[in-house]
Design an enzyme around this catalytic site. Structure first.
Site, short mmCIF file in Angstrom:
data_model
loop_
_atom_site.label_atom_id
_atom_site.label_comp_id
_atom_site.label_asym_id
_atom_site.label_seq_id
_atom_site.Cartn_x
_atom_site.Cartn_y
_atom_site.Cartn_z
CD GLU A 157 -2.92 1.03 2.37
OE1 GLU A 157 -3.77 1.94 2.48
OE2 GLU A 157 -2.85 0.07 3.16
N GLY A 221 -8.07 5.29 7.46
CA GLY A 221 -8.90 5.09 8.64
C GLY A 221 -8.29 4.12 9.64
CB SER A 222 -7.64 0.69 9.65
OG SER A 222 -9.03 0.65 9.90
CB SER A 223 -2.89 1.35 8.32
OG SER A 223 -3.14 1.52 6.94
CB THR A 224 -0.61 6.31 9.01
OG1 THR A 224 -0.02 7.39 8.29
CG2 THR A 224 0.31 5.93 10.17
CD GLN A 225 -0.26 2.62 4.85
OE1 GLN A 225 -0.63 1.93 5.80
NE2 GLN A 225 -1.10 3.43 4.21
#
Length: 395
Positions: A157, A221-225
């Site tokens: 992602e 909403g559920s993760s950050t990269q």
């Protein structure tokens, strides 16, 4: 896509679009060339699903704004659901963009992100099986196979985010090769040495400079990269870079230059912080507030909520107080508990900033060490943009 390999010609182009929905138009004049093929991609995000249609015209990708439905399919976990009505608006939107005579040969792909990564594999499979059964019916005229549905890793992602940023910024082309002229490269070119100057004036060589690959920050909403290309290979082979890899098992680039001038995932530092997306952090923040408040209290003050805004969480009412200073401290406690513990030493007399400096690297999600970020331009997307756009509207 497998590590070290190159993505199929259609998939990398889709990946360069599916997280950043922006149209690309042919730069040439004259009549539009014949369309080679269409692809429908559905981004199964944690807060909703978005359908995009892409046309491949010679070496140009034509995209569209896309259509969104809510909620994300991960919210159906543990529930019996028929997906026909859920996907219908996305299919109808896509049918309106693909010529009817090409529906049968146009594939549709559905890729889920962090919302599904948080679920057990068995539950993911159950939801995908239901979605595939729905899309195999008469309401969907596009090509679909069970292999077209799946969950991508956080690292992929992040990599796709880097493709999006660099493709839209015209730093890479459709073949993933750099489009930046040599004279535009930092320090005058790939062969130029880069040095690091320490506070005491010591100069240390860091290796060759790199082509200006842009980094990407993606907050969902559920993760950050986070994904970027370290300035030199020594940034990854240093003690700091080595310790990061040992602690987090995250990838660090093996080379200082692009493989044959192609932007490959092995050229980038990529890390995905699962459960650090805006929705998951908000829930943890609310839980932290409730656990710290007396159980007899009917209202719990929420400094991170707008003044007067009410929220219900775990059968408790949270009342927004709009206290930015208290909110900042609260977020520090939730995101950086080790630094907060240091700040609480000496009866809380030690300023939090001093404790953070003493700790050097405050771990986020247990990650203490990353390659140094020096001179890397970044593009922040998704909720980063929405938050700033909201501030523009209300200020």
């Amino acid at each position: 896509k497998k590590k070290g390999g190159h993505m199929p010609s259609w998939w990398w182009a889709v990946a360069a679009w599916w997280l950043v929905a922006a149209p690309v138009r042919s730069q040439g004049e004259g009549p539009k060339p014949a369309v080679e093929e269409y692809v429908v991609v559905v981004d199964l995000g944690s807060t909703g699903s978005r359908a995009f249609v892409y046309e491949f015209v010679e070496d140009t990708v034509h995209g569209n704004k896309g259509k969104k439905v809510t909620p994300g399919i991960s919210s159906f976990s543990g529930k019996d659901v028929q997906f026909d009505e859920y996907f219908r608006p996305l299919i109808d939107h896509s049918k309106g963009l693909v010529p009817e005579e090409q529906w049968a040969q146009t594939p549709i792909f559905l890729r889920a992100t962090a919302g599904m990564r948080l679920l057990p594999e068995a539950e993911q499979e159950r939801l995908f099986a239901g979605a595939f059964a729905s899309l195999s019916g008469e309401s969907n005229p596009f090509q679909v196979a069970r292999s077209h549905l799946g969950t991508i890793s956080g690292e992929d992602e992040g990599y796709y985010g880097a493709l999006s940023v660099n493709f839209l910024a015209k730093r890479i082309g459709r073949n993933l090769r750099s489009l930046v002229a040599e004279e535009e490269m930092p320090q005058g070119g790939a062969a130029t040495s880069v040095v690091d100057v320490s506070p005491d004036g010591t100069v240390a060589p860091l290796g060759p400079a790199l082509a200006p690959v842009m980094g990407a920050l993606d907050l969902g909403g559920s993760s950050t990269q986070i994904v970027f290309q370290p300035l030199s290979w020594l940034d990854c082979t240093s003690a700091q870079g080595a310790q990061f890899q040992e602690e987090s098992a995250a990838g660090c680039p093996a080379n200082a230059t692009l493989h044959d001038g192609v932007l490959d995932d092995e050229d980038l530092f990529v890390h995905s912080f699962l459960s650090y997306g805006v929705d998951r952090v908000r829930e943890r923040l609310w839980t932290h507030l409730i656990e710290a408040s007396p159980s007899s209290s009917s209202l719990v003050a929420n400094p991170c909520g707008f003044h007067g805004r009410m929220e219900t969480w775990q059968a408790r009412e949270l009342a927004g107080s709009g206290d930015a200073t208290a909110c900042s401290q609260l977020l520090r406690e939730v995101l950086f508990p080790e630094c907060s513990a240091l700040a609480g030493k000496d009866g809380g007399k030690q300023p939090a900033e001093t404790a953070v400096e003493a700790n050097a690297w405050c771990p986020l999600d247990g990650v203490k060490h990353t390659p140094p970020v020096r001179g890397v331009p970044f593009v922040a997307m998704s909720v980063f943009f929405f938050a700033i756009d909201c501030m523009r509207e209300i200020t």
